[in-house]
Scaffold this active site. Structure first.
Site, PDB file in Angstrom:
ATOM      1  N   VAL A 183       0.864  -1.185   0.000  1.00 43.04           N
ATOM      2  CA  VAL A 183       0.000   0.000   0.000  1.00 43.04           C
ATOM      3  C   VAL A 183       0.897   1.230   0.000  1.00 43.04           C
ATOM      4  CG1 VAL A 183      -1.794   1.270   1.225  1.00 43.04           C
ATOM      5  CG2 VAL A 183      -1.760  -1.240   1.295  1.00 43.04           C
ATOM      6  N   VAL A 190       1.331   5.567  -1.718  1.00 41.89           N
ATOM      7  CA  VAL A 190       0.892   6.698  -2.537  1.00 41.89           C
ATOM      8  C   VAL A 190       2.121   7.532  -2.888  1.00 41.89           C
ATOM      9  CG1 VAL A 190      -0.510   8.810  -2.620  1.00 41.89           C
ATOM     10  CG2 VAL A 190      -1.399   6.763  -1.492  1.00 41.89           C
ATOM     11  N   GLY A 211      -6.816  12.140  -1.146  1.00 41.13           N
ATOM     12  CA  GLY A 211      -7.887  11.167  -1.293  1.00 41.13           C
ATOM     13  C   GLY A 211      -7.528   9.925  -2.079  1.00 41.13           C
ATOM     14  N   TYR A 231      -4.652   3.211   9.271  1.00 41.66           N
ATOM     15  CA  TYR A 231      -5.657   2.286   8.765  1.00 41.66           C
ATOM     16  C   TYR A 231      -6.948   2.226   9.568  1.00 41.66           C
ATOM     17  CZ  TYR A 231      -2.024   0.960   5.552  1.00 41.66           C
ATOM     18  OH  TYR A 231      -1.076   1.003   4.569  1.00 41.66           O
ATOM     19  N   PHE A 247       4.153 -10.581   5.724  1.00 42.40           N
ATOM     20  CA  PHE A 247       3.892 -10.394   4.301  1.00 42.40           C
ATOM     21  C   PHE A 247       3.883  -8.903   3.978  1.00 42.40           C
ATOM     22  CE2 PHE A 247      -0.142 -10.771   6.552  1.00 42.40           C
ATOM     23  CZ  PHE A 247      -0.853  -9.682   6.115  1.00 42.40           C
TER      24      PHE A 247
END
Length: 389
Positions: free
Chosen positions: A82, A84, A92, A120, A389
């Site tokens: 994950v 960005v 967003g 999260y 992981f």
């Protein structure tokens, strides 16, 4: 406007991996590294956010299974990679990725490992399992008696072949443990430069192989060494005890480090309780209930009067509603709630790491009948995953 797409080819996968690595301030995969990484991409499970033709965000999941309280194994998404792009954060992008991923997952539950612990919760993930980080002084680590079985060392090729079979044969013992998918094992087999000093031993008891342990030893000054346990699985108490005897009696090893469950009884192996210290307690399992009705029905419950729990889920509103939980199971109802909980904190409670009463004391949830709710969700063992992981 951000568009979320499912990636379909190797070029997209490599761009995905490069963006994720740069989000963690790393470099792109080299030509040597890429063939090792490519098998870890599964069809239909890699998503990316695009601004026009530019990839600006990534997420991925692996198909697995998760042990829930009571021992059932449910389909599970192991969420990873994950990231960005730095010039697109706080616009967003991550929210769009998380919403699309959670809405399209075929699995009723997801877990991840959080690089930052504040990210999260707003996407419905709750801290559902922690580990104790231990350090053992081998000079003090006296375990009475000898081994009951045999420990043998494996060469890397034999370990690559045997460990997937042995891991499956040993089975999953605790809530929070997950099955390991083929891509996970493929990556472990191919990470030779990173695991050059890694050693694997297998324990055998009366019925054959029943445990294994992988570790790495690093040198310190004056011929002192530190051993880090990397992977540890066992089928019974004898295998667990014998493997601890093995690592604490190795010559020229002064300290052993390992992550264990919060309630692991390893401290009681040693005649001197000061042989072991807890260096830290760290978050491991972040759990997202993707399908709340299915997951509430998947686990077992303790003996107590039924409790009606109202769940709020902003990202997946179909989960929102009231559920009656009893010793016989769970069902959606149209009744007055005894307590109200956001989906992330229901996830935190789900595996048994924390109780409703503790959350209420911290003013994180509101309601009554907390003692009954605690008894229903109680577990005999604290959760742990054991697979990174």
């Amino acid at each position: 406007m951000t568009e979320i797409r499912v990636l379909t080819d190797e070029a997209q996968y490599r761009a995905h991996n490069t963006l994720f690595r740069r989000a963690l301030h790393g470099g792109p995969p080299t030509d040597e590294q890429w063939p090792v990484t490519l098998p870890s991409y599964e069809p239909d499970r890699a998503l990316a956010a695009f601004d026009g033709d530019q990839m600006v965000g990534t997420t991925q999941s692996y198909g697995s299974s998760l042990v829930v309280p009571g021992g059932a194994r449910v389909p599970h998404a192991a969420v990873s990679r994950v990231g960005v792009r730095a010039d697109y954060t706080r616009r967003g992008v991550l929210t769009a990725l998380m919403r699309e991923q959670l809405s399209s997952l075929p699995d009723p539950v997801a877990t991840l490992r959080a690089s930052e612990s504040r990210i999260y919760g707003r996407f419905g993930y709750g801290l559902a399992g922690r580990v104790r980080e231990l350090e053992i002084d081998t000079k003090l680590a006296v375990i009475a008696g000898g081994m009951t079985g045999r420990v043998r060392m494996l060469d890397p090729d034999t370990a690559d072949k045997l460990l997937p079979e042995l891991h499956e044969a040993i089975g999953l013992r605790r809530p929070g443990q997950i099955s390991r998918w083929p891509g996970w094992w493929a990556r472990m087999r191919n990470r030779k430069p990173e695991t050059e000093n890694s050693v694997t031993v297998v324990h055998s008891g009366p019925d054959g192989d029943d445990g294994f342990l992988t570790y790495k030893v690093t040198g310190e000054k004056d011929f002192k060494h530190r051993l880090a346990v990397e992977d540890f699985e066992w089928a019974n108490d004898d295998a667990w005890r014998d493997l601890w005897i093995y690592v604490t009696r190795l010559d020229l090893v002064d300290h052993v480090e390992s992550d264990v469950a919060l309630d692991d009884p390893v401290s009681w192996l040693f005649e001197d309780p000061r042989a072991l210290v807890t260096k830290d307690v760290f978050d491991q399992i972040w759990l997202r209930l993707v399908d709340v009705p299915r997951m509430l029905s998947a686990r077992t419950y303790g003996a107590a009067e039924s409790v009606v729990i109202e769940v709020h889920d902003r990202l997946l509103p179909a989960n929102s509603g009231c559920y009656r939980v009893s010793a016989d199971g769970a069902e959606r109802v149209e009744e007055q709630a005894d307590l109200t909980v956001p989906v992330d904190l229901l996830g935190a409670v789900y595996l048994g790491d924390v109780t409703f009463t503790q959350l209420a004391s911290a003013r994180r949830i509101e309601g009554t009948r907390l003692a009954d709710a605690d008894a229903l969700f109680a577990v005999p063992q604290k959760p742990i995953c054991g697979t990174f992981f």
